[in-house]
Motif scaffolding. Sequence first.
Motif, PDB file in Angstrom:
ATOM      1  N   UNK A  63      18.982 -13.893  50.327  1.00  0.00           N
ATOM      2  CA  UNK A  63      18.547 -14.913  49.372  1.00  0.00           C
ATOM      3  C   UNK A  63      17.365 -15.704  49.932  1.00  0.00           C
ATOM      4  N   UNK A  64      17.380 -15.968  51.248  1.00  0.00           N
ATOM      5  CA  UNK A  64      16.284 -16.720  51.865  1.00  0.00           C
ATOM      6  C   UNK A  64      15.014 -15.883  51.960  1.00  0.00           C
ATOM      7  N   UNK A  65      15.181 -14.587  52.315  1.00  0.00           N
ATOM      8  CA  UNK A  65      14.003 -13.741  52.501  1.00  0.00           C
ATOM      9  C   UNK A  65      13.419 -13.268  51.179  1.00  0.00           C
ATOM     10  N   UNK A  66      14.288 -12.941  50.238  1.00  0.00           N
ATOM     11  CA  UNK A  66      13.834 -12.385  48.960  1.00  0.00           C
ATOM     12  C   UNK A  66      14.524 -13.150  47.826  1.00  0.00           C
ATOM     13  N   UNK A  67      14.107 -14.380  47.553  1.00  0.00           N
ATOM     14  CA  UNK A  67      14.809 -15.198  46.550  1.00  0.00           C
ATOM     15  C   UNK A  67      14.761 -14.639  45.142  1.00  0.00           C
ATOM     16  N   UNK A  68      13.736 -13.873  44.770  1.00  0.00           N
ATOM     17  CA  UNK A  68      13.664 -13.319  43.433  1.00  0.00           C
ATOM     18  C   UNK A  68      13.361 -14.383  42.389  1.00  0.00           C
ATOM     19  N   UNK A  69      13.371 -13.959  41.150  1.00  0.00           N
ATOM     20  CA  UNK A  69      13.028 -14.867  40.054  1.00  0.00           C
ATOM     21  C   UNK A  69      14.238 -15.346  39.269  1.00  0.00           C
ATOM     22  N   UNK A  70      15.432 -14.833  39.566  1.00  0.00           N
ATOM     23  CA  UNK A  70      16.630 -15.265  38.847  1.00  0.00           C
ATOM     24  C   UNK A  70      16.903 -16.738  39.143  1.00  0.00           C
ATOM     25  N   UNK A  71      17.210 -17.531  38.127  1.00  0.00           N
ATOM     26  CA  UNK A  71      17.395 -18.969  38.333  1.00  0.00           C
ATOM     27  C   UNK A  71      18.668 -19.298  39.092  1.00  0.00           C
ATOM     28  N   UNK A  72      18.645 -20.463  39.759  1.00  0.00           N
ATOM     29  CA  UNK A  72      19.806 -21.025  40.449  1.00  0.00           C
ATOM     30  C   UNK A  72      20.371 -20.085  41.503  1.00  0.00           C
ATOM     31  N   UNK A  73      19.495 -19.329  42.155  1.00  0.00           N
ATOM     32  CA  UNK A  73      19.955 -18.362  43.155  1.00  0.00           C
ATOM     33  C   UNK A  73      20.614 -19.031  44.338  1.00  0.00           C
ATOM     34  N   UNK A  74      20.039 -20.105  44.861  1.00  0.00           N
ATOM     35  CA  UNK A  74      20.616 -20.785  46.017  1.00  0.00           C
ATOM     36  C   UNK A  74      21.959 -21.408  45.666  1.00  0.00           C
ATOM     37  N   UNK A  75      22.050 -22.010  44.486  1.00  0.00           N
ATOM     38  CA  UNK A  75      23.316 -22.620  44.071  1.00  0.00           C
ATOM     39  C   UNK A  75      24.403 -21.556  43.918  1.00  0.00           C
ATOM     40  N   UNK A  76      24.058 -20.436  43.323  1.00  0.00           N
ATOM     41  CA  UNK A  76      25.054 -19.370  43.159  1.00  0.00           C
ATOM     42  C   UNK A  76      25.480 -18.809  44.505  1.00  0.00           C
ATOM     43  N   UNK A  77      24.549 -18.687  45.432  1.00  0.00           N
ATOM     44  CA  UNK A  77      24.877 -18.191  46.758  1.00  0.00           C
ATOM     45  C   UNK A  77      25.799 -19.162  47.491  1.00  0.00           C
ATOM     46  N   UNK A  78      25.530 -20.467  47.389  1.00  0.00           N
ATOM     47  CA  UNK A  78      26.373 -21.456  48.056  1.00  0.00           C
ATOM     48  C   UNK A  78      27.805 -21.415  47.519  1.00  0.00           C
ATOM     49  N   UNK A  79      27.937 -21.244  46.211  1.00  0.00           N
ATOM     50  CA  UNK A  79      29.283 -21.163  45.635  1.00  0.00           C
ATOM     51  C   UNK A  79      29.990 -19.877  46.040  1.00  0.00           C
ATOM     52  N   UNK A  80      29.249 -18.794  46.168  1.00  0.00           N
ATOM     53  CA  UNK A  80      29.853 -17.550  46.653  1.00  0.00           C
ATOM     54  C   UNK A  80      30.427 -17.740  48.058  1.00  0.00           C
ATOM     55  N   UNK A  81      29.674 -18.423  48.914  1.00  0.00           N
ATOM     56  CA  UNK A  81      30.151 -18.686  50.272  1.00  0.00           C
ATOM     57  C   UNK A  81      31.397 -19.560  50.242  1.00  0.00           C
ATOM     58  N   UNK A  82      31.378 -20.605  49.411  1.00  0.00           N
ATOM     59  CA  UNK A  82      32.543 -21.477  49.293  1.00  0.00           C
ATOM     60  C   UNK A  82      33.770 -20.703  48.848  1.00  0.00           C
ATOM     61  N   UNK A  83      33.582 -19.830  47.876  1.00  0.00           N
ATOM     62  CA  UNK A  83      34.714 -19.042  47.378  1.00  0.00           C
ATOM     63  C   UNK A  83      35.276 -18.133  48.468  1.00  0.00           C
ATOM     64  N   UNK A  84      34.407 -17.480  49.242  1.00  0.00           N
ATOM     65  CA  UNK A  84      34.879 -16.594  50.307  1.00  0.00           C
ATOM     66  C   UNK A  84      35.651 -17.383  51.366  1.00  0.00           C
ATOM     67  N   UNK A  85      35.187 -18.582  51.688  1.00  0.00           N
ATOM     68  CA  UNK A  85      35.886 -19.408  52.679  1.00  0.00           C
ATOM     69  C   UNK A  85      37.277 -19.785  52.177  1.00  0.00           C
ATOM     70  N   UNK A  86      37.363 -20.193  50.913  1.00  0.00           N
ATOM     71  CA  UNK A  86      38.662 -20.574  50.355  1.00  0.00           C
ATOM     72  C   UNK A  86      39.571 -19.353  50.225  1.00  0.00           C
ATOM     73  N   UNK A  87      39.002 -18.211  49.815  1.00  0.00           N
ATOM     74  CA  UNK A  87      39.809 -17.006  49.624  1.00  0.00           C
ATOM     75  C   UNK A  87      40.427 -16.526  50.924  1.00  0.00           C
ATOM     76  N   UNK A  88      39.649 -16.536  52.013  1.00  0.00           N
ATOM     77  CA  UNK A  88      40.137 -16.011  53.289  1.00  0.00           C
ATOM     78  C   UNK A  88      40.597 -17.118  54.232  1.00  0.00           C
ATOM     79  N   UNK A  89      40.843 -18.314  53.701  1.00  0.00           N
ATOM     80  CA  UNK A  89      41.379 -19.394  54.520  1.00  0.00           C
ATOM     81  C   UNK A  89      42.705 -19.019  55.189  1.00  0.00           C
ATOM     82  N   UNK A  90      43.624 -18.267  54.518  1.00  0.00           N
ATOM     83  CA  UNK A  90      44.854 -17.878  55.207  1.00  0.00           C
ATOM     84  C   UNK A  90      44.611 -16.981  56.427  1.00  0.00           C
ATOM     85  N   UNK A  91      43.511 -16.244  56.452  1.00  0.00           N
ATOM     86  CA  UNK A  91      43.193 -15.453  57.646  1.00  0.00           C
ATOM     87  C   UNK A  91      42.640 -16.368  58.735  1.00  0.00           C
TER      88      UNK A  91
END
Length: 512
Positions: A52-80
């Motif tokens: 996302x940092x190297x090739x942000x592209x033209x799709x809107x809200x890319x950074x926001x969507x990426x941050x939420x993806x990271x948050x979701x992965x952290x919450x999903x694998x919190x039991x691990x």
Amino acid sequence: MSIPQANVYDPFAAAAAAPQERNPFVPIAWPWRVAILVFVLVYRVLLPGAQQLLWPGSAPLGAERMALDVLYEVVLFAPVIFYRREWGWLHPLLFPSLFALAKAVLTAPGQLLAPLALFYPPPDTPLFHIALEQWAQGDIARAMIKAKLIMVLGLLSYYFGFFLAPRPRVPRVEHFPARAAAPKALLVVGLSLMLFVVFMQMRGGVGAHLASFGLGRFRAVGGLGHFTVLILMGTTAALVWFAVDETTTRKPLFWATAGAVIPISFLLSGSRSSVISTAVLFIIVWMIRTQKVPAARGLVMGVAAIFLVGALGALRESTYTGTVDWTVLTDVNVAEMVAAGQEEMQNRGESGAFVPLVAKVPARVDFLYGQSYLAAIFFFIPRAIWEGKPRGVGPMTNAYIYHDEAMRPGEIITGSGIPPGALGEAYWNFYYPGVVLIYMLHGMFNWWLAALLRRNAAVPAVWVVYALTLLMTPTSTTIVGWLQSIIPGIAIMYWMGVLRRRPRAVLRHAAA
């Protein structure tokens, strides 16, 4: 006389008090936990973030969507991350996410080469969804963000229900030796196979039955669900036999029985995933009994599953012409089978229908107010008796979300279904409070399920109940399937003597 505190069972306290106690969830060794976390960190967080940092592209809200993806992965694998020694591979907090992770890797093994993609700019493709074809890019991006936030809300509600909600009572199930398990299981399997043959003759043969799926599975088999339940009792009987008799793996008769019952689910319903789901049931029971992880066998079975899904998918697609092309099972094209299997499994993610659902509800499509859950409540009534019996949420998603049909109360939807997942159904029925309530209840139920296995770790009957329930999600479709398997399973175990009714006097003495 006071009621002893032992009636309120806490599996975590029990495990801490008895560290030598057998852990039925099969503990995860620390190298495996490190490997899982490193894989998630690298492939689910660092690589997408770097791209996302190297090739942000033209799709809107890319950074926001990426941050939420990271948050979701952290919450999903919190039991691990915060793993407890009394958990394990088969624990409800871990198994669904780990199973989905393994399936994702087997589905698209090319993702392992993702580090190489950092050196090349990806194609700048716009955001697109077939159900949001005329929507602007910004609107689709905001719908994706909304969907991800709801997914995080659902996970947090699930954890709250699991750790903080009131604890239901956990029964102790007494173990009884089976009475003639093999003959009784073989009798049920034999009757189910005979009924399957009769059913196929009624349908004009296997080829004609499969060819009818080209019109849609509801049009093909609508009103015949009671036949399916009776026929699939053979699979449940084989699972019970496998659980109560630890010598089955050394019996060729059992393997012949398993080989006969596993394909039946696909031949009945055309559902390719049902074959894999049935195999997973036997693996879960085997792991509880042996306390082992079938690493090498699991890899072989996973790769075979991709080929199987691809082959069965090609067979299913051949029915769209009104005939069945059996040659797709013999004219093996490895590349096409792998591609078909990967595409099929990738299309089964709940986010596929979830994003357009949250985009259109409630702005363009009204809430269901519990309507879709009626399918689970009235599942036991044959459609031949009640033709207008409510269907699950999948057909509603196809009609109202994908095709923008007007909602008409009491309408019988006859089209095919596109499942939006448990989150989508909860949100569509009762908005955000529905997501919180249903997933909190799901967390409470899974705490009870884990406590049930912990307290009865040596009882094969509980293994069967646990295996049939572990992957159940709070959506009407899976609840119906679970009821159709768990009720016959318990009946079969009572017939085999594995479960028995205790006299009331004994129950009163145990509670005293």
